[in-house]
Enzyme design. Structure first.
Site, short mmCIF file in Angstrom:
data_model
loop_
_atom_site.label_atom_id
_atom_site.label_comp_id
_atom_site.label_asym_id
_atom_site.label_seq_id
_atom_site.Cartn_x
_atom_site.Cartn_y
_atom_site.Cartn_z
N SER A 110 0.79 -1.23 0.00
CA SER A 110 0.00 0.00 0.00
C SER A 110 0.83 1.28 0.00
O SER A 110 0.34 2.32 -0.39
CB SER A 110 -0.95 -0.01 1.19
OG SER A 110 -0.21 0.01 2.39
N HIS A 154 -5.67 -4.55 -1.50
CA HIS A 154 -5.54 -3.42 -2.43
C HIS A 154 -5.58 -3.89 -3.89
O HIS A 154 -5.00 -3.25 -4.77
CB HIS A 154 -4.24 -2.65 -2.19
CG HIS A 154 -4.30 -1.76 -0.98
ND1 HIS A 154 -4.95 -0.54 -0.98
CD2 HIS A 154 -3.83 -1.92 0.27
CE1 HIS A 154 -4.85 0.02 0.21
NE2 HIS A 154 -4.17 -0.80 1.00
N LYS A 185 -12.55 -2.02 1.02
CA LYS A 185 -11.84 -1.10 0.13
C LYS A 185 -12.60 -1.01 -1.20
O LYS A 185 -13.69 -0.47 -1.22
CB LYS A 185 -10.38 -1.54 -0.01
CG LYS A 185 -9.62 -1.25 1.29
CD LYS A 185 -8.15 -1.58 1.26
CE LYS A 185 -7.50 -1.12 2.57
NZ LYS A 185 -6.69 -2.15 3.22
C1 LIG Z 1 -6.55 -2.61 4.62
C2 LIG Z 1 -5.77 -3.85 4.71
C3 LIG Z 1 -6.11 -4.85 5.64
C4 LIG Z 1 -7.21 -4.68 6.64
O1 LIG Z 1 -8.47 -4.72 6.01
P1 LIG Z 1 -9.79 -4.47 6.92
O2 LIG Z 1 -10.85 -5.26 6.23
O3 LIG Z 1 -10.03 -3.01 6.92
O4 LIG Z 1 -9.49 -5.01 8.28
C5 LIG Z 1 -5.37 -6.03 5.61
N1 LIG Z 1 -4.35 -6.21 4.74
C6 LIG Z 1 -3.99 -5.26 3.85
C7 LIG Z 1 -2.87 -5.50 2.90
C8 LIG Z 1 -4.69 -4.04 3.81
O5 LIG Z 1 -4.32 -3.11 2.95
#
Ligand SMILES: *Cc1c(COP(=O)(O)O)cnc(C)c1O
Length: 398
Positions: free
Chosen positions: A185, A213, A244
């Site tokens: 990210s 992502h 997301k």
């Molecule tokens: C955002 C993210 C998470 C966490 O996701 P949530 O559903 O908000 O708990 C886990 N791993 C990665 C790589 C992320 O970018």
């Protein structure tokens, strides 16, 4: 509460502020979208949401959530194995599994929980986990809860991954699992899953990927990093989020072979001891998967927006991390300058956030922008113009 304890907490907060690491939260008073209004009444172009496909406020998604709310109620007041499993949850598990190219899937309240509850039930002290050094915090925490031997390879470095696989083998590991973020990210780097798969095969190792992502937009039909790298259907374990691109509410999943998912249902602690996903989220997520299976229009628009913005921001004189992902890190290097740039951009109507140490390495401060299919070209042009103006004022560009 004892005064000593409170004084200790205050000191911790003061230290965080003094180090410039205190995180303030900006208040938004509108739905998530290309434009948002903040509590001070300002309407700004939003370039920092994970709303890659613009589905957070998509009419079909909102309608599906309303519909599920009407037909299946607000909450289930139960974990899955007592009385928290509805037809919607079962359908979503089968649809998301199919979407990411696996046999079955299990839902969690968040991807953080999916990763947190993944490793400990599947691997023991005779086993090994080989992990990219920049993997997400939830993967690191999940691995900590597991007794398997740990090996960490340099970020995205295939030679170092091979070294770890050799070491795991020499240590006599029964099973070895290589685990990586599909997309990282902070840089928008897309993992080399084809090479990881090939290396893992040489050592008889499993491969797992966190697709938070990526799911919904990376790859020609949005099936994620495995599709992008030509190994769709060949990844052993996939975790991801509904929080997301896939609607942006919340919820996570782990997809894998049927038996692996079955064992997680029996043993994965965040699944066993935490409430079921809200029915409206399950219903809306099903609508999201319908929408993305009907057409690639949204991920195509995002790709188009990304290509435009990456070029335009460089034409404006900024340096970006090269790549093709909708995460576009604009390099400032200096932490103070990055904060000044973000602040000035907000005044100019563009909402971005500066990232600096310890979130990124020392001297690598940046503005991380994220494109969305919800952005139109005029908004992106305005954003680039604002960057150019603020950049000139701060002496970052000519
Ligand atoms: C955002 C993210 C998470 C966490 O996701 P949530 O559903 O908000 O708990 C886990 N791993 C990665 C790589 C992320 O970018």
């Amino acid at each position: 509460m004892t005064t000593a304890f409170l004084a200790h907490i205050r000191a911790e907060l003061d230290q965080t502020r003094a180090a410039g690491l205190f995180k303030d939260e900006r208040v938004i008073v509108t739905p998530q979208g290309a434009l948002v209004r903040t509590s001070d009444g300002r309407e700004v172009i939003n370039l920092c949401a994970n709303n890659y496909l613009g589905l957070s406020s998509h009419p079909r998604v909102i309608e599906a959530a309303h519909e599920a709310l009407r037909t299946h109620g607000y909450g289930m007041s139960s974990v899955r194995f007592i009385c928290g499993t509805q037809d919607l949850h079962k359908r979503l598990e089968s649809r998301i599994a199919e979407f990411v190219g696996c046999e079955d899937a299990i839902l969690y309240a968040a991807a953080f929980d999916a990763n947190g509850g993944l490793f400990e039930p599947l691997l023991g002290e005779q086993d090994a986990i080989v992990s990219d050094e920049l993997n997400h915090a939830s993967i690191i925490d999940g691995i900590r809860l597991c007794k398997a031997k740990r090996f960490r390879y340099k970020h995205n470095d295939m030679a170092d991954l091979e070294r770890c696989l050799e070491e795991a083998k020499a240590a006599g590991a029964r099973f070895t699992l290589v685990f990586t973020d599909g997309v990282f990210s902070m840089d928008g780097t897309i993992a080399q899953l084809d090479r990881i798969r090939a290396l893992a095969d040489r050592f008889g190792a499993l491969v797992g990927v966190d697709e938070c992502h990526a799911s919904g937009f990376v790859g020609r039909t949005g099936r994620g990093t495995p599709e992008h790298r030509g190994v769709f259907g060949k990844i052993d374990i996939i975790t991801g989020t509904f929080g997301k691109a896939l609607g942006g509410a919340s919820g996570g999943f782990t997809a894998a072979k049927r038996e692996v998912v079955e064992l997680l249902r029996q043993r994965s602690r965040p699944y066993l001891f935490s409430n079921t996903l809200m029915p409206a989220i399950a219903g809306a997520s099903l609508a999201v998967l319908d929408l993305l299976s009907e057409s690639t229009a949204l991920r195509d628009k995002l790709e188009d927006n990304t290509r435009y913005f990456r070029q335009a921001i460089q034409d404006a004189g900024f340096e970006i991390k090269p790549g093709e992902h909708a995460i576009v890190p604009i390099m400032v290097y200096d932490a103070v300058k990055a904060q000044q740039l973000a602040k000035r951009l907000l005044e100019l109507g563009v909402y971005v956030v500066g990232f600096f140490y310890p979130v990124v390495p020392q001297g690598q401060a940046r503005i991380r922008t994220q494109l969305s299919a919800a952005h139109d070209r005029a908004q992106l042009e305005r954003a680039v113009a604002a960057f150019a103006q603020a950049g000139r004022e701060l002496g970052l560009v000519k």
